[in-house]
Every structure is written in structure tokens, then in C-alpha cells.
Design an enzyme around this catalytic site. Structure first.
Site, PDB file in Angstrom:
ATOM      1  N   ASP A   1     -11.566   4.473  -8.692  1.00 49.50           N
ATOM      2  CA  ASP A   1     -10.531   4.970  -7.767  1.00 49.50           C
ATOM      3  C   ASP A   1     -10.215   6.436  -8.094  1.00 49.50           C
ATOM      4  OD1 ASP A   1      -8.756   2.119  -6.789  1.00 49.50           O
ATOM      5  OD2 ASP A   1     -10.162   2.041  -8.442  1.00 49.50           O
TER       6      ASP A   1
ATOM      7  N   THR B   1      -9.467  -2.739  -4.685  1.00 49.21           N
ATOM      8  CA  THR B   1      -9.544  -2.595  -6.148  1.00 49.21           C
ATOM      9  C   THR B   1      -9.387  -3.941  -6.862  1.00 49.21           C
ATOM     10  OG1 THR B   1      -8.608  -0.396  -5.901  1.00 49.21           O
ATOM     11  CG2 THR B   1      -8.623  -1.294  -8.115  1.00 49.21           C
TER      12      THR B   1
HETATM   13  N1  LIG Z   1       1.506  -5.258  -2.720  1.00 46.71           N
HETATM   14  C1  LIG Z   1       0.544  -4.338  -2.690  1.00 46.71           C
HETATM   15  N2  LIG Z   1       0.509  -3.374  -3.609  1.00 46.71           N
HETATM   16  C2  LIG Z   1      -0.467  -2.437  -3.589  1.00 46.71           C
HETATM   17  N3  LIG Z   1      -1.457  -2.372  -2.683  1.00 46.71           N
HETATM   18  C3  LIG Z   1      -1.458  -3.310  -1.745  1.00 46.71           C
HETATM   19  C4  LIG Z   1      -0.472  -4.337  -1.707  1.00 46.71           C
HETATM   20  N4  LIG Z   1      -0.759  -5.117  -0.668  1.00 46.71           N
HETATM   21  C5  LIG Z   1      -1.853  -4.598  -0.096  1.00 46.71           C
HETATM   22  N5  LIG Z   1      -2.291  -3.508  -0.743  1.00 46.71           N
HETATM   23  C6  LIG Z   1      -3.433  -2.649  -0.396  1.00 46.71           C
HETATM   24  O1  LIG Z   1      -3.880  -3.094   0.868  1.00 46.71           O
HETATM   25  C7  LIG Z   1      -5.206  -3.613   0.759  1.00 46.71           C
HETATM   26  C8  LIG Z   1      -5.295  -4.868   1.586  1.00 46.71           C
HETATM   27  O2  LIG Z   1      -4.495  -5.857   0.993  1.00 46.71           O
HETATM   28  P1  LIG Z   1      -5.026  -7.324   0.822  1.00 46.71           P
HETATM   29  O3  LIG Z   1      -6.392  -7.272   0.218  1.00 46.71           O
HETATM   30  O4  LIG Z   1      -4.006  -7.998  -0.028  1.00 46.71           O
HETATM   31  O5  LIG Z   1      -5.041  -7.836   2.216  1.00 46.71           O
HETATM   32  C9  LIG Z   1      -5.430  -3.892  -0.698  1.00 46.71           C
HETATM   33  O6  LIG Z   1      -6.805  -3.798  -0.978  1.00 46.71           O
HETATM   34  C10 LIG Z   1      -4.623  -2.798  -1.354  1.00 46.71           C
HETATM   35  O7  LIG Z   1      -5.357  -1.581  -1.293  1.00 46.71           O
HETATM   36  P2  LIG Z   1      -6.115  -0.975  -2.617  1.00 46.71           P
HETATM   37  O8  LIG Z   1      -7.155  -1.956  -3.024  1.00 46.71           O
HETATM   38  O9  LIG Z   1      -6.671   0.294  -2.053  1.00 46.71           O
HETATM   39  O10 LIG Z   1      -5.042  -0.752  -3.640  1.00 46.71           O
HETATM   40 MG   LIG Z   2      -4.611   0.487  -4.957  1.00 41.86          MG
HETATM   41 MG   LIG Z   3      -7.256   2.033  -2.923  1.00 40.76          MG
END
Ligand SMILES: Nc1ncnc2c1ncn2[C@@H]1O[C@H](COP(=O)(O)O)[C@@H](O)[C@H]1OP(=O)(O)O
Ligand SMILES: [Mg+2]
Ligand SMILES: [Mg+2]
Ligand SMILES: [Mg+2]
Length: 319
Positions: free
Chosen positions: A54, A124
Site C-alpha cells: 500500500d 488489503t
Molecule cells: N471499516 C473500514 N475501515 C477501513 N476501510 C474500510 C472499512 N470498510 C471498508 N473499507 C475499505 O473499503 C473496501 C471494501 O470494503 P469491504 O471489502 O469490507 O467490502 C475495503 O477493501 C477497504 O479498502 P482498503 O482495502 O483499500 O483499505
Molecule cells: Mg486500507
Molecule cells: Mg486501500
């Protein structure tokens, strides 16, 4: 050809290549084996991992875009980045070819009028789990997202999926110029709804239950990443439902641009449009609802119960 194209076209042509360079960095960090995971979550608020991939990918994206476009505003997910030598200065020729199709309004956009929303690695948690469980199939759910907003709304988006098939793929769109990199599905016999794998909550489950009772969700698939879920919607799933806060503007800007270009829609779960001005609140506190071109977005909005919507206001309440 490059210098003759409008600024927006050049920015997208560059972003396609830059997203692919970021994908290469992610693969290199994975191959190195040490993810150097940091948990960004505040104490007691779950798990929010950040890896060396990242941090490096965002550094590369920001440095590369700024080399060509000095006056753009970039908002990236990661506050801490790791300097890395990779800088991508190339342009995708296919994007440049679409310059003749863009509207006069988009053709006159200037550098200081856009906000570029960057998620250097979406999914991630899935990367962390893939390594922990030695389940490399999960890596398919990783994407690099670059979204371009003008006057607070998405006008172009790039979704790079580094682990798609053997060499990855890049799906991109500029408003009014169609979707490139995949052929969007135009219908399906079953309505499959995709939702979060790692952030399930009572309100997410209740929203899905309500959709099932109205035959708007024949199956539910739990997968990671906003980028991957929208790719699933483009390829035959009916909707992506996330009736919860936590998803941010860099998760939705690029995917909204691409989905809209395919005739789909992305709003919060109450049907409000999501704004992307530079000073906007970063959280999508109203949740996320993305629907394919062949289902009725409004039907999904109307079916999600009022009490769930009331608990997910557009603006976060101050504590
Ligand atoms: N509570 C949270 N805290 C941080 N990031 C979140 C959260 N919920 C969703 N995300 C971000 O939204 C994306 C989609 O959510 P999900 O997979 O839960 O549906 C995740 O991959 C994450 O992005 P990232 O991976 O870039 O941190
Ligand atoms: Mg993230
Ligand atoms: Mg991200
Ligand atoms: Mg993300």
C-alpha cells in the site's frame, strides 16, 4: 498525439499506466514475502491493515502523476508512504485515441479543477489473509483505484486488477466514452448480490434479508474490496450492497465512474449521490449501493428498511 490531447484524456492515459506500475509494485512486495503490516485502526475499532505494498504503490502513483501534472489535487488513502524508485511516465495509447469522443465540457477541464482519488491497494485485508492462510486465490480481489472528479462528481476512473488471470487487466472509463477493458454484462437469470467479506455487521445482514424477501437478492456472495465488487457487478452480479459506514471516497470514485459509463449506478444506500470535492468528508457514512445497468437501482433503495437508512446519515455525527 499526446500533446494534442485534452488534459483529462492525458491524465487518464497516464493513470492507466501508473495503475499498472502500482500493480507491479504490489506483486514485487508480495514476492519479497515481508508485508510489514501495520494496523491503522484506532484502539477498539476493528482491524485496518496497511502493508508495504500500500505504502509503496501510493508513493509511486503520486510521484508519477505529479511529474506530468503539477497542479492536480491528489487525495490518497495512505498517510504514510515508503519512497521507492519506480516512476511511470508512459501513456496508454488507446486512451489517447478516445480524445476525439470526449464532450466539449470535459475537453476544457484544467489541472487545478480536478481531484484525483487514489486507493493504491483496495483489498488489503484480503492480501493479509491470503498470506496468512496461503490462499493465493484471494489475491484476485486486489485492485488499484484511481478516480478523477470534476465539480464534485466522478468523470473518469481506472480499476487495475493485478492478479486477474496471468498478467492482470485494467478497466477504465471516461464519462461519455464507454467502458474499456471488459464487456459489461447486460443481464443475468439470477440476481447475485455481492457484499463485504471482512466488515459484516447487523445492518449489512438486515439490508440483505430485506432484499431477499423482494427477490432482489437470489444469492449473496461475500468478497473483499470495493473495486473487485464493482468488477463483479460489471460482469453479471446484480448489485453491491454495503449498508454500513467505513468505505471511503477513494474506494468509490473510480468505480462509480466506470460503473456509470456501463449504465449502472452507485449511490449511498438512501439513493443520495456521493460527492468528491477536495474538502468533503472522507467517509461514505451513508453506505454504498451499486447496481448493474439491467436492474432497477430505485427498487433496491426502496427495499432497504428505513431504520437502516436513518442510522446511516450522509454526514457523520460529531461525537
Ligand atoms: N471499516 C473500514 N475501515 C477501513 N476501510 C474500510 C472499512 N470498510 C471498508 N473499507 C475499505 O473499503 C473496501 C471494501 O470494503 P469491504 O471489502 O469490507 O467490502 C475495503 O477493501 C477497504 O479498502 P482498503 O482495502 O483499500 O483499505
Ligand atoms: Mg486500507
Ligand atoms: Mg486501500
Ligand atoms: Mg479501499
Amino acid at each position: 498525439m499526446f500533446n494534442k490531447a485534452s488534459f483529462l484524456t492525458r491524465l487518464v492515459a497516464s493513470s492507466v499506466r501508473v495503475s499498472e506500475a502500482a500493480g507491479g509494485i504490489i506483486k514485487n512486495v508480495m514476492a519479497g514475502g515481508d508485508l510489514k503490516i501495520v494496523d491503522k485502526a484506532e484502539t477498539g475499532s476493528g482491524y485496518d491493515p496497511q502493508t508495504e505494498a500500500d505504502r509503496r504503490a501510493q508513493y509511486c502513483i503520486v510521484q508519477s502523476l505529479q511529474k506530468h501534472f503539477n497542479n492536480i489535487t491528489i487525495i490518497g488513502e495512505e498517510e504514510d508512504t515508503t519512497a521507492c524508485p519506480e516512476v511511470e511516465l508512459g501513456f496508454n495509447e488507446d486512451v489517447l485515441l478516445t480524445d476525439r469522443l470526449i464532450s466539449p465540457e470535459l475537453a476544457q477541464i484544467k489541472e487545478n479543477e480536478v481531484v484525483v482519488w487514489v486507493d493504491p491497494l483496495d483489498g488489503t485485508s484480503e492480501v493479509a489473509l491470503a498470506v496468512k492462510n496461503k490462499n493465493l486465490a484471494l489475491l484476485e480481489q486486489v485492485t488499484v483505484l484511481i478516480g478523477i472528479a470534476y465539480k464534485g462528481r466522478p468523470v473518469a476512473g481506472i480499476i487495475h486488477q493485478p492478479y486477474h488471470s496471468t498478467s492482470g487487466r485494467t478497466v477504465w472509463a471516461i464519462k461519455g466514452c464507454g467502458v474499456h477493458g471488459l464487456v459489461p454484462a447486460t443481464g443475468n437469470t439470477q440476481k447475485t448480490v455481492v457484499t463485504t467479506r471482512s466488515h459484516l455487521s447487523e445492518s449489512v445482514s438486515s439490508a440483505l434479508e430485506a432484499l431477499k424477501t423482494r427477490n432482489l437478492a437470489d444469492n449473496v456472495e461475500k468478497v473483499g474490496g470495493a473495486g473487485f465488487k464493482v468488477l463483479k457487478v460489471l460482469e453479471g452480479c446484480a448489485a453491491y450492497v454495503f449498508a454500513s459506514a467505513g468505505c471511503k471516497k477513494w474506494d468509490t470514485c473510480a468505480v462509480e465512474a466506470v460503473l456509470t459509463a456501463a449504465g449502472g449506478r452507485l449511490t449511498d444506500i438512501s439513493g443520495r449521490e456521493i460527492r468528491y470535492e477536495p474538502d468533503v468528508q472522507l467517509n461514505n457514512t451513508g453506505g454504498v449501493l451499486a447496481t448493474a445497468s439491467w436492474v432497477k437501482h430505485q427498487e433496491y433503495i426502496e427495499t432497504i428498511p428505513k431504520d437502516i437508512k436513518n442510522n446511516l446519515p450522509e454526514v457523520a455525527s460529531k461525537k
